[in-house]
Every structure is written in C-alpha cells, then in structure tokens.
Scaffold this motif. Sequence first.
Motif, PDB file in Angstrom:
ATOM      1  N   TYR A  70      -6.076  -1.956  -1.360  1.00  0.00           N
ATOM      2  CA  TYR A  70      -7.536  -2.726  -1.268  1.00  0.00           C
ATOM      3  C   TYR A  70      -7.627  -3.054  -0.125  1.00  0.00           C
ATOM      4  O   TYR A  70      -7.107  -4.245   0.588  1.00  0.00           O
ATOM      5  N   SER A  81       0.826  -1.145  -0.128  1.00  0.00           N
ATOM      6  CA  SER A  81       0.032   0.097  -0.050  1.00  0.00           C
ATOM      7  C   SER A  81       0.881   1.135  -0.034  1.00  0.00           C
ATOM      8  O   SER A  81       2.086   1.367  -0.686  1.00  0.00           O
ATOM      9  N   LYS A 138     -10.314  -8.309  -5.713  1.00  0.00           N
ATOM     10  CA  LYS A 138      -9.723  -7.542  -6.719  1.00  0.00           C
ATOM     11  C   LYS A 138      -8.150  -7.713  -6.931  1.00  0.00           C
ATOM     12  O   LYS A 138      -7.569  -7.541  -8.154  1.00  0.00           O
ATOM     13  N   CYS A 139      -7.575  -8.154  -5.907  1.00  0.00           N
ATOM     14  CA  CYS A 139      -6.200  -8.453  -6.085  1.00  0.00           C
ATOM     15  C   CYS A 139      -5.827  -9.496  -5.170  1.00  0.00           C
ATOM     16  O   CYS A 139      -4.652 -10.162  -5.955  1.00  0.00           O
ATOM     17  N   ASP A 179      -9.093  -6.816   0.561  1.00  0.00           N
ATOM     18  CA  ASP A 179      -8.006  -7.981   0.338  1.00  0.00           C
ATOM     19  C   ASP A 179      -7.253  -8.093   1.445  1.00  0.00           C
ATOM     20  O   ASP A 179      -6.604  -9.112   1.628  1.00  0.00           O
ATOM     21  N   LEU A 183     -16.590  -4.165  -4.373  1.00  0.00           N
ATOM     22  CA  LEU A 183     -15.400  -4.251  -3.738  1.00  0.00           C
ATOM     23  C   LEU A 183     -14.769  -5.619  -4.313  1.00  0.00           C
ATOM     24  O   LEU A 183     -13.679  -5.983  -3.983  1.00  0.00           O
TER      25      LEU A 183
END
Length: 345
Positions: A238, A91, A220-221, A241, A275
């Motif tokens: 995210y 992040s 998503k990841c 996640d 999401l």
Amino acid sequence: YLGGLIKIRGDRCWQELTCMDYHYETQPVPNPIAYFMHRSPWWFHRFETLVNHFIELVVPFFLFLGRRMCIVHGLLQILFQVLLIISGNLSFLNWLTMVPSIACFDDVSLGFLFSSRVKERAVQMQSKEAAREQLPLGCYIRKVVNISFGLLIAYLSIPVVLNLLNSRQVMNTSFNPLRIVNTYGAFGSITKERTEVILQGTSSLDPNDPAAVWEEFDFKCKPGNLKRRPCFISPYHYRLDWLMWFAAFQTYEQNEWIIHLAGKLLAQEEETLSLMAMNPFAGRAPPRWIRGEHFKYKFSQPGGKHASEGKWWIRKRLGPYFPPVNLKGLKKFYEDRNWPYPMRD
C-alpha cells in the motif's frame, strides 16, 4: 553487504545493538507479530541485532568459500528474509531479496525436489552433450555474450567498489545512466518514536468552533484506529500508507502531496476514496474542512489495561500537522502547481 554497511556507518544504535528495541514499533507498516516481538526481552533484541550484522556483513563472503559454504549462504539469506517477512510488512522487498539466493543451490543440492525419473532424464541429456565432439554454434555465441556482460558489469562496478571503501559512503544511488549497478541499503537509521498523521474532516461551517465534530479517515493498513489490529499485506504494497509513514516525521511543506490528497478527500473523489479503508462521510454530504493532526503512537502492553479494552495502540496528540483547509481555499494552491482542481462527484 551494502545493507549491513549502511547500518554500521549510519545510526549509532546499530553499533550499540539497541536498534531492535525500536524497529518493530516504528517500522513503516507493522503487523500483529511485530506487536508481540516488540515486547521481547532486551537480551533477545541484542541477539537479533548481532544476527542481522552477521547475516549482512559476514555471510555474503561465504559465496567465495566453495560449494558447501555457498549453499549455507543461500539457506541463511532465505531464512533471514522469511523472518523479516513474518515480523513486518516490508512489501515485496524481502521476496525479491530471496531470488538471487536461489542461484546458490546447484543441481545436486536441489535433487531431492525431483523424482528419480526426472533425474535419469537429466543424466541422459548431459551424457549426450558430453558425447558430442563439437559444441553447436549457439553455445559459443552464448559464451561470448556471457563474458561480454561480465566485463561490462565489472567495468561499471569500479565506482561502486570505490564508494564502498570510502568512509563517506553514498547509499541508495545509481552510478550510471543505465542504472545497472547501484548501492542500496535499508534502515540505515531507525526512528525511535512513531508519529502518525491523522486526517480528519468536519461538516462544521467554522473549523475553529470548539463544538465542531472532527471525524477520522482510516487508511487500509497504517496505524490509525487504536482498536484496529495491525494487518498482514506482504508482499502486497500500500504505497499511500507507506508515504504517510515518511510524511509523519517530516512537514507538510516537504510533502505537498498530502495537501493534494486532502483536496481530493474534500471532493470525495471515488478513485482517492478507494485507497482508504474507511470514509466517515460515506452516504453523506462531503466534509467542508479537512485538517491533519500529529500524534505519537505506541504499542499497548499485551495483557495491560489498554489491551484489555481492545486497543493495539495508545496515542498522544502532538499538535496540528497542517491547518484546516477547504476546496475554495485550495484553488490557488492547485493552480500554482498546475494540478487539476478536484471536483465533487
């Protein structure tokens, strides 16, 4: 420095120089570079761990060794964070860590970034300031404020320093209500195996029917679909996640929010579905049941059998994470926690 201390005093693999054997595969959200870095030779992983200890435990003291060593500190810290950004999706953590290092560079060291015209103008301004016999009142006020803040931080840092010297060091803690000073350190321990919670839904009336078809929701990841390439998202984050990574090595009783999530997916709430990367029930009737399955994930071998089939991951089922749930059965669960009951759109 705190990041180095939590490692040395935490997981034994940091002392044995083996933590990097696992980190790339088990970090919260791996990226494609991590897939290949994981397969580096054992000696390279040992070297990486030694470099980490050097950067986090030794380099911080360069700040007190004069101008040149201070600049070296800034360069090494920024380079280290860039390497972490390239090899993982941590992040905005690494980007923020680079910001204080900018203060290590003075005007002379950054001069090459500016034109000669700008430099001349800066010299003229400095000459005018030096020619003044008396500093303006604002300068004295600023000095008083700076000294006051310095003394406040020094006073508030006393328990932090005492904590550093304690063998039973407390990490990731704030030491005052203002949260101005704290101790922080990431990856004090490294998970040796990667486990994932996979959410599956079915339209079957009976979730225990062997013929029931269970379809997976994809995030998503985070790892899920074996053939989906790991993603690049740094500095974006995210959060769902990331939380799923923590939930995977705990239980659903410790993470009741995951049952809350299951209820919203059962109701097919649009905000929750936004999401997710893939909703297998899109354009169809909502699922009647959702369950959580627990899997062990490993990177496939580059150039190996699974990789030739387009698989970035291989996995093995460990068992159920939470049993099949439906909206009706979750009603009391929601009421007991004063959560709004999800309604199907």
